[in-house]
Design an enzyme around this catalytic site. Structure first.
Site, PDB file in Angstrom:
ATOM      1  N   GLU A 154       0.821  -1.214   0.000  1.00 18.73           N
ATOM      2  CA  GLU A 154       0.000   0.000   0.000  1.00 18.73           C
ATOM      3  C   GLU A 154       0.852   1.259   0.000  1.00 18.73           C
ATOM      4  OE1 GLU A 154      -3.129   0.123   2.949  1.00 18.73           O
ATOM      5  OE2 GLU A 154      -4.403  -1.160   1.717  1.00 18.73           O
ATOM      6  N   HIS A 161       9.494 -26.365  -1.020  1.00 16.49           N
ATOM      7  CA  HIS A 161       8.953 -27.488  -1.790  1.00 16.49           C
ATOM      8  C   HIS A 161       7.775 -27.053  -2.656  1.00 16.49           C
ATOM      9  CE1 HIS A 161      11.434 -30.456   0.397  1.00 16.49           C
ATOM     10  NE2 HIS A 161      11.454 -29.454   1.264  1.00 16.49           N
ATOM     11  N   LYS A 183     -13.528   0.334  -3.548  1.00 16.14           N
ATOM     12  CA  LYS A 183     -14.555   0.734  -2.575  1.00 16.14           C
ATOM     13  C   LYS A 183     -15.675   1.505  -3.277  1.00 16.14           C
ATOM     14  CE  LYS A 183     -11.874   1.145   1.729  1.00 16.14           C
ATOM     15  NZ  LYS A 183     -11.397   2.085   2.738  1.00 16.14           N
TER      16      LYS A 183
HETATM   17  O1  PA5 Z   1      -3.091   1.001   5.945  1.00  5.26           O
HETATM   18  C1  PA5 Z   1      -4.149   1.550   5.673  1.00  5.26           C
HETATM   19  O2  PA5 Z   1      -4.314   2.774   5.763  1.00  5.26           O
HETATM   20  C2  PA5 Z   1      -5.339   0.716   5.226  1.00  5.26           C
HETATM   21  O3  PA5 Z   1      -4.964  -0.616   5.054  1.00  5.26           O
HETATM   22  C3  PA5 Z   1      -6.464   0.806   6.262  1.00  5.26           C
HETATM   23  O4  PA5 Z   1      -5.966   0.456   7.518  1.00  5.26           O
HETATM   24  C4  PA5 Z   1      -7.628  -0.115   5.898  1.00  5.26           C
HETATM   25  O5  PA5 Z   1      -8.093   0.175   4.614  1.00  5.26           O
HETATM   26  C5  PA5 Z   1      -8.750   0.019   6.901  1.00  5.26           C
HETATM   27  O6  PA5 Z   1      -9.153   1.342   6.978  1.00  5.26           O
HETATM   28  P1  PA5 Z   1      -9.972   1.883   8.204  1.00  5.26           P
HETATM   29  O7  PA5 Z   1      -9.122   1.842   9.409  1.00  5.26           O
HETATM   30  O8  PA5 Z   1     -10.323   3.298   7.836  1.00  5.26           O
HETATM   31  O9  PA5 Z   1     -11.187   1.012   8.345  1.00  5.26           O
END
Ligand code: PA5
Length: 393
Positions: A264, A285, A385
Protein backbone atom coordinates in the site's frame (compact mmCIF):
# COMPACT_ATOMS: atom_id res chain seq x y z
CA UNK A 1 19.04 -6.10 14.92
CA UNK A 2 21.69 -6.40 12.22
CA UNK A 3 21.22 -5.69 8.54
CA UNK A 4 23.38 -7.17 5.79
CA UNK A 5 22.78 -5.55 2.41
CA UNK A 6 26.24 -6.34 1.06
CA UNK A 7 27.44 -9.96 1.44
CA UNK A 8 24.83 -11.54 -0.84
CA UNK A 9 23.94 -8.38 -2.69
CA UNK A 10 27.03 -6.45 -3.81
CA UNK A 11 27.66 -8.55 -6.90
CA UNK A 12 24.17 -7.64 -8.15
CA UNK A 13 24.26 -3.91 -7.40
CA UNK A 14 25.35 -1.40 -10.07
CA UNK A 15 27.66 1.03 -8.25
CA UNK A 16 26.59 4.10 -10.23
CA UNK A 17 22.95 3.46 -9.33
CA UNK A 18 23.90 2.97 -5.68
CA UNK A 19 25.69 6.33 -5.75
CA UNK A 20 22.82 8.03 -7.54
CA UNK A 21 20.24 7.00 -4.92
CA UNK A 22 22.58 7.30 -1.93
CA UNK A 23 23.04 10.97 -2.80
CA UNK A 24 19.37 11.55 -2.01
CA UNK A 25 19.77 10.76 1.68
CA UNK A 26 19.30 14.26 3.13
CA UNK A 27 16.39 14.99 0.79
CA UNK A 28 14.63 11.75 1.78
CA UNK A 29 15.18 12.31 5.52
CA UNK A 30 13.73 15.80 5.16
CA UNK A 31 10.70 14.50 3.27
CA UNK A 32 9.92 12.24 6.22
CA UNK A 33 10.57 14.90 8.85
CA UNK A 34 8.41 17.44 7.03
CA UNK A 35 5.52 15.11 6.26
CA UNK A 36 2.28 15.71 8.15
CA UNK A 37 1.75 11.90 8.26
CA UNK A 38 4.84 11.21 10.37
CA UNK A 39 3.00 11.06 13.71
CA UNK A 40 4.29 7.50 14.21
CA UNK A 41 7.82 8.92 14.75
CA UNK A 42 6.74 10.36 18.06
CA UNK A 43 3.45 8.71 19.04
CA UNK A 44 1.50 9.90 22.07
CA UNK A 45 1.31 7.08 24.62
CA UNK A 46 -0.63 8.87 27.33
CA UNK A 47 -3.55 6.43 26.87
CA UNK A 48 -1.62 3.38 28.14
CA UNK A 49 -3.16 3.46 31.63
CA UNK A 50 -6.63 3.46 30.04
CA UNK A 51 -5.66 0.44 27.94
CA UNK A 52 -4.84 -1.57 31.05
CA UNK A 53 -7.98 -0.39 32.83
CA UNK A 54 -10.32 -1.36 29.99
CA UNK A 55 -8.44 -4.62 29.41
CA UNK A 56 -8.88 -5.63 33.07
CA UNK A 57 -12.58 -4.84 32.90
CA UNK A 58 -12.99 -6.92 29.74
CA UNK A 59 -11.14 -9.85 31.31
CA UNK A 60 -13.44 -9.49 34.33
CA UNK A 61 -16.73 -9.82 32.44
CA UNK A 62 -15.90 -11.54 29.12
CA UNK A 63 -14.57 -14.89 28.03
CA UNK A 64 -13.14 -13.57 24.76
CA UNK A 65 -12.47 -10.42 22.75
CA UNK A 66 -13.57 -10.08 19.14
CA UNK A 67 -11.38 -7.67 17.17
CA UNK A 68 -13.00 -6.22 14.06
CA UNK A 69 -10.80 -4.46 11.50
CA UNK A 70 -9.02 -4.92 8.18
CA UNK A 71 -5.74 -3.92 6.51
CA UNK A 72 -3.60 -1.63 8.64
CA UNK A 73 -6.33 -1.69 11.29
CA UNK A 74 -5.87 -5.44 11.78
CA UNK A 75 -2.53 -6.82 10.66
CA UNK A 76 -0.21 -5.35 13.33
CA UNK A 77 -2.19 -6.84 16.20
CA UNK A 78 -2.83 -10.10 14.36
CA UNK A 79 0.88 -10.49 13.49
CA UNK A 80 2.12 -9.98 17.05
CA UNK A 81 -0.71 -12.09 18.47
CA UNK A 82 0.19 -15.03 16.23
CA UNK A 83 3.90 -14.71 16.98
CA UNK A 84 3.65 -14.42 20.74
CA UNK A 85 0.88 -16.80 21.71
CA UNK A 86 1.59 -20.53 21.94
CA UNK A 87 1.02 -22.87 19.01
CA UNK A 88 -0.83 -25.45 21.06
CA UNK A 89 -1.25 -24.61 24.74
CA UNK A 90 -3.89 -21.94 24.30
CA UNK A 91 -4.04 -20.71 27.89
CA UNK A 92 -4.10 -16.99 27.05
CA UNK A 93 -7.22 -14.81 26.90
CA UNK A 94 -8.88 -15.82 23.59
CA UNK A 95 -8.98 -13.24 20.82
CA UNK A 96 -10.98 -13.70 17.63
CA UNK A 97 -10.03 -11.56 14.63
CA UNK A 98 -13.02 -10.82 12.40
CA UNK A 99 -13.89 -8.28 9.72
CA UNK A 100 -11.53 -9.44 6.99
CA UNK A 101 -14.09 -11.41 5.02
CA UNK A 102 -17.66 -11.11 3.81
CA UNK A 103 -18.03 -14.88 3.73
CA UNK A 104 -21.54 -15.70 4.94
CA UNK A 105 -20.55 -19.15 6.19
CA UNK A 106 -17.78 -17.64 8.32
CA UNK A 107 -20.10 -14.95 9.64
CA UNK A 108 -22.89 -17.39 10.42
CA UNK A 109 -20.54 -19.66 12.38
CA UNK A 110 -19.03 -16.70 14.20
CA UNK A 111 -22.40 -15.28 15.23
CA UNK A 112 -23.70 -18.68 16.32
CA UNK A 113 -20.56 -19.18 18.38
CA UNK A 114 -20.78 -15.73 19.98
CA UNK A 115 -24.41 -16.26 21.00
CA UNK A 116 -23.12 -18.83 23.48
CA UNK A 117 -20.28 -16.87 25.13
CA UNK A 118 -19.77 -13.71 27.13
CA UNK A 119 -17.62 -11.51 24.93
CA UNK A 120 -16.59 -7.94 24.14
CA UNK A 121 -15.86 -6.37 20.79
CA UNK A 122 -13.05 -4.00 19.79
CA UNK A 123 -13.85 -2.25 16.52
CA UNK A 124 -10.93 -0.61 14.74
CA UNK A 125 -11.51 1.70 11.80
CA UNK A 126 -9.82 5.04 11.34
CA UNK A 127 -12.27 6.19 8.68
CA UNK A 128 -15.29 4.46 10.17
CA UNK A 129 -16.49 3.78 6.63
CA UNK A 130 -14.81 0.46 5.73
CA UNK A 131 -17.61 -1.86 4.63
CA UNK A 132 -16.10 -5.16 5.84
CA UNK A 133 -15.58 -3.65 9.30
CA UNK A 134 -18.94 -1.92 9.56
CA UNK A 135 -20.98 -4.94 8.38
CA UNK A 136 -19.15 -7.27 10.77
CA UNK A 137 -19.54 -4.83 13.64
CA UNK A 138 -23.24 -4.41 12.90
CA UNK A 139 -23.80 -8.18 12.95
CA UNK A 140 -21.84 -8.64 16.17
CA UNK A 141 -23.53 -5.69 17.84
CA UNK A 142 -26.92 -7.29 17.22
CA UNK A 143 -25.73 -10.36 19.13
CA UNK A 144 -24.52 -8.14 21.97
CA UNK A 145 -27.81 -6.23 22.05
CA UNK A 146 -29.75 -9.47 22.43
CA UNK A 147 -27.47 -10.59 25.24
CA UNK A 148 -27.01 -7.48 27.39
CA UNK A 149 -29.06 -4.61 28.76
CA UNK A 150 -28.27 -1.08 27.53
CA UNK A 151 -26.26 -0.40 30.72
CA UNK A 152 -24.23 -3.60 30.32
CA UNK A 153 -23.70 -3.07 26.59
CA UNK A 154 -21.47 -0.02 27.08
CA UNK A 155 -18.98 -2.21 28.92
CA UNK A 156 -18.74 -4.65 26.02
CA UNK A 157 -18.02 -2.30 23.11
CA UNK A 158 -14.66 -0.58 22.58
CA UNK A 159 -14.15 1.56 19.51
CA UNK A 160 -10.83 2.83 18.11
CA UNK A 161 -11.27 5.43 15.41
CA UNK A 162 -10.49 8.99 14.36
CA UNK A 163 -10.30 11.35 17.36
CA UNK A 164 -12.99 13.69 16.08
CA UNK A 165 -14.71 12.65 12.89
CA UNK A 166 -16.54 9.71 11.31
CA UNK A 167 -19.57 7.54 12.03
CA UNK A 168 -17.83 5.51 14.77
CA UNK A 169 -16.71 8.62 16.66
CA UNK A 170 -20.30 9.92 16.48
CA UNK A 171 -21.49 6.60 17.89
CA UNK A 172 -18.99 6.81 20.76
CA UNK A 173 -20.13 10.34 21.56
CA UNK A 174 -23.77 9.31 21.41
CA UNK A 175 -23.63 5.99 23.28
CA UNK A 176 -20.72 6.55 25.69
CA UNK A 177 -18.70 3.48 24.65
CA UNK A 178 -15.07 3.10 25.68
CA UNK A 179 -12.90 4.51 22.92
CA UNK A 180 -9.35 5.11 21.79
CA UNK A 181 -8.01 7.17 18.89
CA UNK A 182 -5.89 6.70 15.81
CA UNK A 183 -4.39 10.20 15.48
CA UNK A 184 -5.05 12.10 12.28
CA UNK A 185 -1.33 12.15 11.42
CA UNK A 186 -0.86 8.34 11.64
CA UNK A 187 -2.09 6.19 8.73
CA UNK A 188 -3.60 2.73 9.28
CA UNK A 189 -0.53 0.66 8.37
CA UNK A 190 1.75 2.92 10.44
CA UNK A 191 -0.50 2.63 13.51
CA UNK A 192 1.30 -0.16 15.40
CA UNK A 193 2.01 2.10 18.37
CA UNK A 194 -1.58 3.27 18.76
CA UNK A 195 -4.36 1.71 20.78
CA UNK A 196 -5.62 0.06 17.57
CA UNK A 197 -2.99 -2.61 18.14
CA UNK A 198 -1.66 -2.07 21.66
CA UNK A 199 -5.07 -2.54 23.28
CA UNK A 200 -5.41 -5.94 21.60
CA UNK A 201 -1.84 -6.93 22.41
CA UNK A 202 -2.18 -5.94 26.07
CA UNK A 203 -4.21 -9.17 26.46
CA UNK A 204 -1.40 -11.45 25.43
CA UNK A 205 2.05 -9.86 25.78
CA UNK A 206 4.07 -7.15 27.49
CA UNK A 207 3.33 -4.13 25.32
CA UNK A 208 6.00 -2.06 27.11
CA UNK A 209 8.55 -4.36 25.47
CA UNK A 210 7.10 -3.71 22.02
CA UNK A 211 7.22 0.02 22.76
CA UNK A 212 10.87 -0.06 23.86
CA UNK A 213 11.87 -2.00 20.77
CA UNK A 214 9.86 0.32 18.55
CA UNK A 215 11.74 3.39 19.77
CA UNK A 216 15.12 1.73 19.29
CA UNK A 217 14.14 0.77 15.71
CA UNK A 218 13.43 4.41 14.93
CA UNK A 219 17.10 5.15 15.56
CA UNK A 220 18.13 2.94 12.62
CA UNK A 221 17.63 5.59 9.95
CA UNK A 222 21.01 5.07 8.30
CA UNK A 223 20.45 1.31 8.01
CA UNK A 224 16.88 1.79 6.79
CA UNK A 225 18.12 4.17 4.11
CA UNK A 226 20.77 1.63 2.92
CA UNK A 227 18.02 -0.98 2.66
CA UNK A 228 15.81 1.45 0.70
CA UNK A 229 18.67 2.29 -1.69
CA UNK A 230 19.30 -1.41 -2.21
CA UNK A 231 15.61 -2.03 -3.01
CA UNK A 232 15.50 0.93 -5.40
CA UNK A 233 18.58 -0.30 -7.27
CA UNK A 234 17.14 -3.83 -7.39
CA UNK A 235 14.07 -2.41 -9.14
CA UNK A 236 16.22 -0.67 -11.76
CA UNK A 237 18.11 -3.95 -12.27
CA UNK A 238 14.81 -5.71 -13.12
CA UNK A 239 14.30 -7.34 -9.71
CA UNK A 240 10.76 -6.14 -9.23
CA UNK A 241 9.65 -8.67 -6.59
CA UNK A 242 10.86 -8.82 -2.96
CA UNK A 243 10.36 -12.15 -1.24
CA UNK A 244 10.27 -11.92 2.57
CA UNK A 245 11.29 -15.23 4.16
CA UNK A 246 11.02 -16.55 7.68
CA UNK A 247 12.01 -19.94 9.06
CA UNK A 248 9.37 -19.70 11.79
CA UNK A 249 5.77 -20.77 11.05
CA UNK A 250 4.28 -18.23 13.41
CA UNK A 251 5.68 -15.37 11.29
CA UNK A 252 3.01 -15.95 8.65
CA UNK A 253 0.99 -12.87 9.62
CA UNK A 254 4.07 -10.77 10.26
CA UNK A 255 5.04 -11.35 6.64
CA UNK A 256 1.46 -10.44 5.66
CA UNK A 257 1.92 -7.23 7.66
CA UNK A 258 5.12 -6.46 5.74
CA UNK A 259 3.40 -7.15 2.42
CA UNK A 260 0.59 -4.77 3.32
CA UNK A 261 3.04 -2.10 4.48
CA UNK A 262 5.01 -2.16 1.24
CA UNK A 263 2.13 -2.95 -1.10
CA UNK A 264 0.00 0.00 0.00
CA UNK A 265 2.90 2.37 0.60
CA UNK A 266 4.76 1.85 -2.64
CA UNK A 267 2.49 0.33 -5.28
CA UNK A 268 1.23 3.40 -7.09
CA UNK A 269 1.74 5.46 -10.26
CA UNK A 270 2.82 2.27 -12.07
CA UNK A 271 5.81 1.92 -9.73
CA UNK A 272 6.93 -0.20 -6.80
CA UNK A 273 8.30 -3.61 -5.86
CA UNK A 274 5.77 -6.42 -5.46
CA UNK A 275 6.15 -7.87 -1.93
CA UNK A 276 5.62 -11.62 -1.58
CA UNK A 277 6.45 -13.97 1.27
CA UNK A 278 7.42 -17.53 2.04
CA UNK A 279 7.72 -19.67 5.12
CA UNK A 280 10.69 -22.03 4.89
CA UNK A 281 11.27 -24.80 4.75
CA UNK A 282 7.63 -25.48 3.76
CA UNK A 283 7.68 -23.30 0.63
CA UNK A 284 11.06 -24.60 -0.57
CA UNK A 285 8.95 -27.49 -1.79
CA UNK A 286 6.66 -25.26 -3.84
CA UNK A 287 7.79 -21.77 -4.93
CA UNK A 288 11.42 -22.63 -4.07
CA UNK A 289 11.82 -24.15 -7.51
CA UNK A 290 10.72 -20.92 -9.20
CA UNK A 291 13.04 -18.80 -7.09
CA UNK A 292 16.05 -21.03 -7.79
CA UNK A 293 15.61 -21.52 -11.52
CA UNK A 294 12.67 -19.46 -12.77
CA UNK A 295 12.32 -15.91 -14.11
CA UNK A 296 14.97 -13.75 -12.41
CA UNK A 297 12.67 -10.98 -11.24
CA UNK A 298 13.02 -11.73 -7.52
CA UNK A 299 15.33 -10.60 -4.74
CA UNK A 300 14.92 -11.90 -1.22
CA UNK A 301 15.02 -10.80 2.38
CA UNK A 302 15.82 -13.54 4.87
CA UNK A 303 15.07 -13.17 8.57
CA UNK A 304 17.58 -14.99 10.71
CA UNK A 305 17.01 -15.42 14.47
CA UNK A 306 20.02 -16.41 16.53
CA UNK A 307 18.53 -17.61 19.80
CA UNK A 308 15.49 -19.84 19.93
CA UNK A 309 14.29 -22.35 22.54
CA UNK A 310 16.44 -25.46 22.60
CA UNK A 311 15.05 -28.67 21.12
CA UNK A 312 17.36 -31.62 20.51
CA UNK A 313 16.39 -34.06 17.78
CA UNK A 314 18.56 -36.98 16.74
CA UNK A 315 21.39 -35.60 18.91
CA UNK A 316 21.33 -32.20 17.15
CA UNK A 317 20.02 -28.82 18.23
CA UNK A 318 17.12 -28.33 15.84
CA UNK A 319 17.51 -24.56 15.67
CA UNK A 320 21.11 -24.97 14.56
CA UNK A 321 19.89 -27.29 11.82
CA UNK A 322 17.30 -24.69 10.81
CA UNK A 323 20.01 -22.00 10.61
CA UNK A 324 22.29 -24.27 8.57
CA UNK A 325 19.43 -24.90 6.14
CA UNK A 326 18.82 -21.13 5.95
CA UNK A 327 22.48 -20.41 5.15
CA UNK A 328 22.51 -23.20 2.56
CA UNK A 329 19.40 -21.82 0.87
CA UNK A 330 20.87 -18.31 0.75
CA UNK A 331 24.04 -19.66 -0.89
CA UNK A 332 22.02 -21.74 -3.36
CA UNK A 333 19.80 -18.81 -4.31
CA UNK A 334 22.76 -16.46 -4.77
CA UNK A 335 24.35 -19.08 -7.03
CA UNK A 336 21.04 -19.13 -8.93
CA UNK A 337 21.25 -15.37 -9.53
CA UNK A 338 18.95 -14.27 -6.72
CA UNK A 339 20.28 -11.35 -4.62
CA UNK A 340 19.66 -11.70 -0.88
CA UNK A 341 19.37 -9.30 2.04
CA UNK A 342 19.75 -10.75 5.54
CA UNK A 343 18.13 -9.26 8.64
CA UNK A 344 19.46 -10.81 11.85
CA UNK A 345 17.71 -10.75 15.20
CA UNK A 346 19.38 -11.81 18.46
CA UNK A 347 16.19 -13.31 19.77
CA UNK A 348 12.53 -13.73 19.09
CA UNK A 349 10.85 -11.35 21.51
CA UNK A 350 8.22 -8.59 21.46
CA UNK A 351 11.12 -6.15 21.88
CA UNK A 352 13.04 -7.41 18.81
CA UNK A 353 9.89 -7.42 16.72
CA UNK A 354 8.94 -3.93 17.91
CA UNK A 355 12.37 -2.75 16.76
CA UNK A 356 12.06 -4.54 13.44
CA UNK A 357 8.63 -3.02 12.81
CA UNK A 358 9.54 0.64 13.23
CA UNK A 359 12.71 -0.05 11.22
CA UNK A 360 10.44 -1.28 8.40
CA UNK A 361 8.26 1.83 8.68
CA UNK A 362 11.42 3.82 7.90
CA UNK A 363 12.38 1.50 5.02
CA UNK A 364 8.88 1.76 3.51
CA UNK A 365 8.92 5.56 3.66
CA UNK A 366 12.44 5.98 2.33
CA UNK A 367 11.73 3.48 -0.46
CA UNK A 368 8.56 5.36 -1.37
CA UNK A 369 10.40 8.67 -1.48
CA UNK A 370 13.11 7.15 -3.70
CA UNK A 371 10.29 6.16 -6.08
CA UNK A 372 8.98 9.75 -5.85
CA UNK A 373 5.62 8.58 -4.57
CA UNK A 374 3.67 9.36 -1.40
CA UNK A 375 4.10 6.35 0.95
CA UNK A 376 1.21 7.45 3.18
CA UNK A 377 -1.83 7.26 0.92
CA UNK A 378 -3.59 4.35 -0.84
CA UNK A 379 -5.72 5.92 -3.59
CA UNK A 380 -5.98 2.59 -5.43
CA UNK A 381 -7.91 0.97 -2.58
CA UNK A 382 -10.59 3.63 -2.99
CA UNK A 383 -11.30 2.48 -6.56
CA UNK A 384 -12.79 -0.87 -5.53
CA UNK A 385 -14.56 0.73 -2.58
CA UNK A 386 -16.31 3.18 -4.94
CA UNK A 387 -17.29 0.36 -7.32
CA UNK A 388 -18.85 -1.52 -4.40
CA UNK A 389 -20.57 1.64 -3.21
CA UNK A 390 -22.11 2.31 -6.62
CA UNK A 391 -23.60 -1.20 -6.64
CA UNK A 392 -24.71 -1.54 -3.03
CA UNK A 393 -25.73 1.91 -1.78
O1 PA5 B 1 -3.09 1.00 5.95
C1 PA5 B 1 -4.15 1.55 5.67
O2 PA5 B 1 -4.31 2.77 5.76
C2 PA5 B 1 -5.34 0.72 5.23
O3 PA5 B 1 -4.96 -0.62 5.05
C3 PA5 B 1 -6.46 0.81 6.26
O4 PA5 B 1 -5.97 0.46 7.52
C4 PA5 B 1 -7.63 -0.12 5.90
O5 PA5 B 1 -8.09 0.18 4.61
C5 PA5 B 1 -8.75 0.02 6.90
O6 PA5 B 1 -9.15 1.34 6.98
P1 PA5 B 1 -9.97 1.88 8.20
O7 PA5 B 1 -9.12 1.84 9.41
O8 PA5 B 1 -10.32 3.30 7.84
O9 PA5 B 1 -11.19 1.01 8.35
Amino acid sequence: MKLDVTTYMNQFLGQSLVNQYSNRKEEVFQLLDQSYMNGWLDPDLSYLEDIYKVRDEVIGHSKCLVVVGIGGSFLGAKAFYEMFTPYFKKDHFPIIFAGTTLSSSYMKELLDYLKGVDFSVHVISKSGTTRETSLTYQAIKEVLEEKYSKEELVKHIIITTDPVKGALREEVNREGYYSFSIPDNIGGRYSLLTAAHLFVLSFCLDIEEVIQGYFSGLKLRKEAFSYAVCRRVMFDEGKVVENFISYENNWYYYLEWLKQLFGESEGKEGKGILPISMIHTRDLHSLGQFIQEGNKIVFETFFKIHNMPSCVVDGKNLHEVNLIVEESVIDAHVQGGVPCIVVELDDFSPRSLGELSSFYFLVACFSGFLFDINPFDQPGVEVYKKEVQSRLD
